[in-house]
Design a protein around this motif. Structure first.
Motif, PDB file in Angstrom:
ATOM      1  N   MET A  54      13.928  10.214  17.015  1.00 41.77           N
ATOM      2  CA  MET A  54      13.763  10.663  18.396  1.00 41.77           C
ATOM      3  C   MET A  54      14.252   9.617  19.392  1.00 41.77           C
ATOM      4  SD  MET A  54      10.108  11.609  20.173  1.00 41.77           S
ATOM      5  CE  MET A  54       9.620  12.512  18.693  1.00 41.77           C
ATOM      6  N   VAL A  55      14.015   8.328  19.079  1.00 42.23           N
ATOM      7  CA  VAL A  55      14.384   7.271  20.026  1.00 42.23           C
ATOM      8  C   VAL A  55      15.771   6.693  19.742  1.00 42.23           C
ATOM      9  CG1 VAL A  55      11.965   6.701  20.373  1.00 42.23           C
ATOM     10  CG2 VAL A  55      13.291   5.388  18.715  1.00 42.23           C
ATOM     11  N   GLY A  56      16.496   7.301  18.816  1.00 43.93           N
ATOM     12  CA  GLY A  56      17.872   6.875  18.564  1.00 43.93           C
ATOM     13  C   GLY A  56      18.055   5.883  17.439  1.00 43.93           C
ATOM     14  N   GLU A  57      17.006   5.625  16.664  1.00 43.39           N
ATOM     15  CA  GLU A  57      17.101   4.686  15.532  1.00 43.39           C
ATOM     16  C   GLU A  57      17.335   5.488  14.243  1.00 43.39           C
ATOM     17  OE1 GLU A  57      17.262   1.532  15.674  1.00 43.39           O
ATOM     18  OE2 GLU A  57      16.568   1.045  17.691  1.00 43.39           O
ATOM     19  N   GLU A  58      18.473   6.173  14.170  1.00 46.87           N
ATOM     20  CA  GLU A  58      18.754   7.062  13.041  1.00 46.87           C
ATOM     21  C   GLU A  58      18.837   6.302  11.719  1.00 46.87           C
ATOM     22  OE1 GLU A  58      18.805  10.191  12.723  1.00 46.87           O
ATOM     23  OE2 GLU A  58      18.914  10.991  14.766  1.00 46.87           O
ATOM     24  N   GLY A  59      19.415   5.113  11.754  1.00 47.03           N
ATOM     25  CA  GLY A  59      19.534   4.332  10.530  1.00 47.03           C
ATOM     26  C   GLY A  59      18.183   3.989   9.935  1.00 47.03           C
ATOM     27  N   LEU A  60      17.246   3.578  10.790  1.00 42.97           N
ATOM     28  CA  LEU A  60      15.905   3.255  10.309  1.00 42.97           C
ATOM     29  C   LEU A  60      15.168   4.515   9.860  1.00 42.97           C
ATOM     30  CD1 LEU A  60      14.723   0.547  12.880  1.00 42.97           C
ATOM     31  CD2 LEU A  60      15.781   0.235  10.636  1.00 42.97           C
ATOM     32  N   ALA A  61      15.399   5.623  10.571  1.00 43.73           N
ATOM     33  CA  ALA A  61      14.769   6.885  10.172  1.00 43.73           C
ATOM     34  C   ALA A  61      15.231   7.297   8.776  1.00 43.73           C
ATOM     35  CB  ALA A  61      15.092   7.980  11.186  1.00 43.73           C
ATOM     36  N   THR A  62      16.524   7.158   8.524  1.00 43.00           N
ATOM     37  CA  THR A  62      17.060   7.494   7.198  1.00 43.00           C
ATOM     38  C   THR A  62      16.471   6.590   6.129  1.00 43.00           C
ATOM     39  OG1 THR A  62      19.122   8.290   8.171  1.00 43.00           O
ATOM     40  CG2 THR A  62      19.175   7.678   5.840  1.00 43.00           C
ATOM     41  N   HIS A  63      16.324   5.310   6.453  1.00 40.41           N
ATOM     42  CA  HIS A  63      15.732   4.367   5.508  1.00 40.41           C
ATOM     43  C   HIS A  63      14.311   4.784   5.139  1.00 40.41           C
ATOM     44  CE1 HIS A  63      13.293   0.666   4.714  1.00 40.41           C
ATOM     45  NE2 HIS A  63      14.241   0.510   3.808  1.00 40.41           N
ATOM     46  N   VAL A  64      13.520   5.178   6.153  1.00 40.63           N
ATOM     47  CA  VAL A  64      12.138   5.590   5.881  1.00 40.63           C
ATOM     48  C   VAL A  64      12.117   6.829   4.998  1.00 40.63           C
ATOM     49  CG1 VAL A  64      10.034   6.505   6.935  1.00 40.63           C
ATOM     50  CG2 VAL A  64      11.203   4.559   7.984  1.00 40.63           C
ATOM     51  N   ARG A  65      12.955   7.798   5.307  1.00 37.11           N
ATOM     52  CA  ARG A  65      12.956   9.040   4.512  1.00 37.11           C
ATOM     53  C   ARG A  65      13.378   8.772   3.070  1.00 37.11           C
ATOM     54  NH1 ARG A  65      15.521  11.341   9.521  1.00 37.11           N
ATOM     55  NH2 ARG A  65      13.825  12.410  10.623  1.00 37.11           N
ATOM     56  N   ARG A  76      13.102   5.881   1.372  1.00 35.74           N
ATOM     57  CA  ARG A  76      12.046   5.141   0.674  1.00 35.74           C
ATOM     58  C   ARG A  76      10.847   6.046   0.395  1.00 35.74           C
ATOM     59  NH1 ARG A  76      12.231  -0.417   0.658  1.00 35.74           N
ATOM     60  NH2 ARG A  76      10.554  -0.154  -0.874  1.00 35.74           N
ATOM     61  N   ALA A  77      10.552   6.960   1.340  1.00 39.46           N
ATOM     62  CA  ALA A  77       9.429   7.874   1.148  1.00 39.46           C
ATOM     63  C   ALA A  77       9.683   8.800  -0.033  1.00 39.46           C
ATOM     64  CB  ALA A  77       9.189   8.686   2.422  1.00 39.46           C
ATOM     65  N   ALA A  78      10.939   9.226  -0.202  1.00 37.93           N
ATOM     66  CA  ALA A  78      11.276  10.085  -1.337  1.00 37.93           C
ATOM     67  C   ALA A  78      11.074   9.343  -2.655  1.00 37.93           C
ATOM     68  CB  ALA A  78      12.714  10.568  -1.209  1.00 37.93           C
ATOM     69  N   VAL A  79      11.451   8.071  -2.671  1.00 36.24           N
ATOM     70  CA  VAL A  79      11.256   7.255  -3.874  1.00 36.24           C
ATOM     71  C   VAL A  79       9.767   7.083  -4.152  1.00 36.24           C
ATOM     72  CG1 VAL A  79      11.587   4.968  -4.890  1.00 36.24           C
ATOM     73  CG2 VAL A  79      13.455   6.055  -3.620  1.00 36.24           C
ATOM     74  N   ARG A  85       0.850  -1.198   0.000  1.00 29.93           N
ATOM     75  CA  ARG A  85       0.000   0.000   0.000  1.00 29.93           C
ATOM     76  C   ARG A  85       0.882   1.244   0.000  1.00 29.93           C
ATOM     77  NH1 ARG A  85      -4.651  -0.901   4.466  1.00 29.93           N
ATOM     78  NH2 ARG A  85      -5.311   1.097   3.581  1.00 29.93           N
ATOM     79  N   PRO A  86       1.540   1.532  -1.114  1.00 25.65           N
ATOM     80  CA  PRO A  86       2.525   2.611  -1.157  1.00 25.65           C
ATOM     81  C   PRO A  86       1.981   3.981  -0.801  1.00 25.65           C
ATOM     82  CG  PRO A  86       2.019   1.785  -3.364  1.00 25.65           C
ATOM     83  CD  PRO A  86       1.425   0.830  -2.405  1.00 25.65           C
ATOM     84  N   GLU A  87       0.740   4.274  -1.161  1.00 23.73           N
ATOM     85  CA  GLU A  87       0.191   5.592  -0.824  1.00 23.73           C
ATOM     86  C   GLU A  87       0.035   5.755   0.691  1.00 23.73           C
ATOM     87  OE1 GLU A  87      -3.356   6.435  -2.972  1.00 23.73           O
ATOM     88  OE2 GLU A  87      -2.354   6.456  -4.935  1.00 23.73           O
ATOM     89  N   ALA A  88      -0.427   4.708   1.351  1.00 26.68           N
ATOM     90  CA  ALA A  88      -0.543   4.749   2.811  1.00 26.68           C
ATOM     91  C   ALA A  88       0.836   4.859   3.451  1.00 26.68           C
ATOM     92  CB  ALA A  88      -1.265   3.499   3.314  1.00 26.68           C
ATOM     93  N   ALA A  89       1.813   4.124   2.906  1.00 28.98           N
ATOM     94  CA  ALA A  89       3.174   4.187   3.439  1.00 28.98           C
ATOM     95  C   ALA A  89       3.734   5.600   3.322  1.00 28.98           C
ATOM     96  CB  ALA A  89       4.065   3.191   2.707  1.00 28.98           C
ATOM     97  N   ALA A  90       3.455   6.260   2.215  1.00 29.55           N
ATOM     98  CA  ALA A  90       3.954   7.624   2.022  1.00 29.55           C
ATOM     99  C   ALA A  90       3.366   8.571   3.064  1.00 29.55           C
ATOM    100  CB  ALA A  90       3.612   8.109   0.613  1.00 29.55           C
TER     101      ALA A  90
END
Length: 233
Positions: free
Chosen positions: A210-221, A223-226, A193-198
């Motif tokens: 915020m909780v220190g998971e910078e690597g996962l945060a970067t991954h989300v950003r 993928r969201a840009a793609v 469901r890419p639209e919901a994920a975006a």
């Protein structure tokens, strides 16, 4: 992992894929999530995960160890859920009923009871009180196990991690686990469901950072840009 049968493969990734597939089948046959122990060469110790009938794999907190026997003749009962001291005494029967439903596999009832108790505690003690945060965390975990609405569950896990962080809730591992599980579920939405994920990406990435998971945060950003670029096209 699966009785006496050995699983072989040419790589660690292949072994993981085979193990995940077999556990997904077991969960589907059981009609509910199943618990497993995960191992990794880079991890110092195995950890608990839950595999859902849809194939989701999530980190889970370990069950509390049973208390020692009170006497040789009268061993103490093994608890079926977190200790009752996590909620006020007046609400302990409802807390016990919640975890009894969970232990019986009635996750719908467990989720309803958790939400009802959470609202009562929020009225009595406020949204940032440890009692309220405990019930929010329990509800998020049960909702994740139900595996019925991934979009709503990502939203709930994101909210749970954010509220735990704001309330300085302990243990920190539960706060990070909520955020990581939100990321794991979100990654599945990217495909299904890419639209919901975006839509979910920005708040999830903020909480992960915020909780220190910078690597996962970067991954989300990333993928969201793609996703955003593909939807423009």
């Amino acid at each position: 992992m699966l009785g006496d049968e050995l699983v072989t493969g040419s790589s660690l990734a292949e072994l993981r894929a085979v193990g995940r597939a077999r556990l997904t089948v077991l969960a589907a046959l059981a009609g509910r999530p199943v618990r497993a122990r995960a191992v990794d060469p880079e991890s110092p110790a195995p950890w608990s995960v839950v595999v859902t009938p849809a194939g989701g794999i999530y980190d889970v907190p370990a069950h509390p160890a049973p208390p020692p026997p009170q006497s040789p003749a009268r061993p103490a009962p093994v608890p079926t859920g977190p200790p009752p001291s996590l909620v006020p005494e007046i609400h302990r029967p409802a807390w016990a009923a919640l975890w009894a439903a969970h232990a019986a596999g009635d996750l719908a009832t467990a989720e309803t009871l958790a939400h009802r108790l959470e609202l009562a505690l929020e009225v009595d003690h406020g949204p940032r009180h440890p009692y309220t945060i405990t019930l929010l965390t329990a509800r998020a975990w049960i909702t994740l196990c139900r595996d019925t609405d991934p979009v709503a569950t990502v939203e709930l896990l994101t909210t749970t991690a954010a509220r735990r962080h704001a309330a300085h809730a302990h243990p920190d591992a539960d706060t990070r686990r909520a955020a990581r599980n939100g990321h794991a579920l979100w990654a599945g939405l990217v495909r299904s469901r890419p639209e919901a994920a975006a839509t979910l990406a920005a708040p999830l990435a903020d909480v992960l950072a915020m909780v220190g998971e910078e690597g996962l945060a970067t991954h989300v950003r990333m993928r969201a840009a793609v996703l955003a670029d593909s939807m423009v096209r």
